[in-house]
Scaffold this active site. Structure first.
Site, short mmCIF file in Angstrom:
data_model
loop_
_atom_site.label_atom_id
_atom_site.label_comp_id
_atom_site.label_asym_id
_atom_site.label_seq_id
_atom_site.Cartn_x
_atom_site.Cartn_y
_atom_site.Cartn_z
N LYS A 12 -5.81 -0.10 -2.41
CA LYS A 12 -5.80 1.37 -2.26
C LYS A 12 -5.77 1.98 -3.65
CE LYS A 12 -1.26 2.03 -3.47
NZ LYS A 12 -0.88 2.57 -4.75
N PRO A 94 -5.78 -7.63 -8.20
CA PRO A 94 -4.82 -8.07 -9.21
C PRO A 94 -3.42 -7.52 -8.94
CG PRO A 94 -6.26 -6.38 -10.10
CD PRO A 94 -6.78 -6.70 -8.74
N LEU A 99 -2.46 -1.17 -7.10
CA LEU A 99 -3.52 -1.16 -6.09
C LEU A 99 -3.01 -1.60 -4.72
CD1 LEU A 99 -6.24 -2.76 -8.40
CD2 LEU A 99 -6.19 -0.39 -7.61
N SER A 103 1.30 -5.34 -0.76
CA SER A 103 1.62 -4.57 0.45
C SER A 103 0.51 -4.75 1.49
CB SER A 103 1.73 -3.08 0.12
OG SER A 103 2.72 -2.86 -0.85
N ASP A 136 4.56 1.07 0.78
CA ASP A 136 3.11 1.21 0.97
C ASP A 136 2.57 0.38 2.14
OD1 ASP A 136 3.06 2.81 -1.24
OD2 ASP A 136 2.14 1.33 -2.58
O1 C5P Z 1 9.08 0.18 -1.55
P1 C5P Z 1 8.73 -0.72 -2.68
O2 C5P Z 1 9.50 -2.02 -2.62
O3 C5P Z 1 7.27 -0.93 -2.83
O4 C5P Z 1 9.18 0.03 -4.03
C1 C5P Z 1 9.33 -0.63 -5.25
C2 C5P Z 1 10.20 0.20 -6.17
O5 C5P Z 1 9.48 1.39 -6.58
C3 C5P Z 1 11.47 0.72 -5.55
O6 C5P Z 1 12.51 -0.21 -5.67
C4 C5P Z 1 11.74 1.99 -6.33
O7 C5P Z 1 12.34 1.68 -7.55
C5 C5P Z 1 10.36 2.51 -6.62
N1 C5P Z 1 9.90 3.52 -5.64
C6 C5P Z 1 10.48 4.79 -5.66
N2 C5P Z 1 10.05 5.73 -4.76
C7 C5P Z 1 9.07 5.46 -3.87
C8 C5P Z 1 8.47 4.18 -3.84
C9 C5P Z 1 8.91 3.23 -4.74
O8 C5P Z 1 11.36 5.06 -6.49
N3 C5P Z 1 8.67 6.41 -3.04
#
Ligand code: C5P
Length: 297
Positions: A12, A94, A99, A103, A136
């Site tokens: 994405k 990658p 991208l 997820s 995501d």
């Molecule tokens: O949800 P995910 O594990 O992909 O997020 C990775 C990190 O990115 C989170 O631990 C957080 O630090 C940050 N994040 C955030 N706000 C979001 C998405 C991700 O702060 N909406």
């Protein structure tokens, strides 16, 4: 060997990304336009005797914390299915580029496991499983184009962009950590983002690529460019090669440029060859998954 379900896992890009503020749960409140693109990982799932095993020749050290692995474990746990899952992962997206490859693989594993075991969860239930894996992941269940809010997991589908678009995605030699980019975000810079997203959405509905591309924005760009200063030059180079607009992908480190046709994108790729470090991949916007029947046995 038992039956196999094969499924494509697209990357994405975020065509606009507004960070509206920090939340109490450690995440940030977002408004974003997600768009699935034609750069895809290949995922195959099979029933195994027990446990979960991920085979990925490109990443031989994939541990149990890998999202595809976690997705299969979550599926088995939630459904109580007996037996295990074997996953074959062919990586083309990658890691560390913003991208969404990990997820997307996780969403593909969830969808593949449902098909493999003949499980049909309520759509809301599948979305909750996906959201538990990462912000995501829910987007990749259906892909296409969508507005993401909350931490990115609350989705409103968007009709496809009406105009012709080809995109070049730059894959730099080094990735960026999403958490590190969010940590270095300065909240003072964020006022007015929600309005910018509203304007961007109005341009999306019009389908005029030149106008739309001028309004692209990503609040994560300043912190990402501060962490990896070479990225600003990549963005400039894409503009100099004729991109209508260029922007950081999600939290980076990939940057994409939008063009009005394949020919324009090919020409730009030719101009940029050898001028910037890393690779350039041409992609197209993908419609929602339900429109391209993804699962193959
Ligand atoms: O949800 P995910 O594990 O992909 O997020 C990775 C990190 O990115 C989170 O631990 C957080 O630090 C940050 N994040 C955030 N706000 C979001 C998405 C991700 O702060 N909406």
């Amino acid at each position: 060997m038992g039956p196999e379900v094969r499924i494509l896992a697209p990357a994405k890009i975020n065509l606009g990304l507004a960070v509206l503020g920090a939340r109490e749960d450690g995440y940030h409140e977002l408004r974003t336009i997600f768009q699935a693109v034609s750069l895809c990982d290949r995922v195959a799932v099979r029933v195994a005797r027990s446990g979960v095993r991920v085979n990925c020749p490109a990443l031989p050290d994939l541990g149990e914390s890998n999202l595809a692995h976690r997705a299969a474990r979550l599926f088995l746990e939630k459904t109580g299915e007996r037996g295990g899952v074997r996953i074959d992962l062919e990586k083309r997206i990658p890691a560390g580029g913003g991208l969404g490859g990990g997820s997307s693989d996780a969403a593909a594993v969830l969808l593949g496991c449902c098909r493999l075991f003949g499980v049909v969860p309520e759509p809301g239930v599948l979305r909750d499983w996906a959201a538990a894996l990462g912000s995501d992941v829910p987007f990749f269940l259906d892909g296409g184009a969508a507005i993401g809010s909350g931490r990115g997991e609350v989705l409103t589908p968007l009709a496809p962009f009406a105009g012709a678009v080809a995109a070049l995605i730059h894959i730099p030699p080094a990735g960026l950590s999403t958490a590190a980019v969010y940590r270095s975000l300065r909240s003072a810079a964020l006022t007015g983002s929600e309005r910018k997203l509203t304007i961007l959405l109005a341009c999306w509905q019009e389908g005029d690529l030149r106008r739309f591309a001028r309004m692209l924005f990503n609040d994560l760009e300043p912190p990402a460019f501060a962490l990896a200063p070479g990225l600003a030059a990549v963005k400039e180079a894409l503009y100099a090669a004729g991109a209508y607009g260029a922007l950081l992908c999600g939290s980076g480190s990939s940057v994409f440029g939008l063009f009005g046709s394949d020919r324009e994108a090919d020409r730009a790729r030719g101009l940029l060859r050898g001028r910037i470090p890393g690779r350039l991949i041409k992609v197209h916007f993908l419609p929602a998954r339900r429109r391209w029947g993804v699962v193959k046995r």
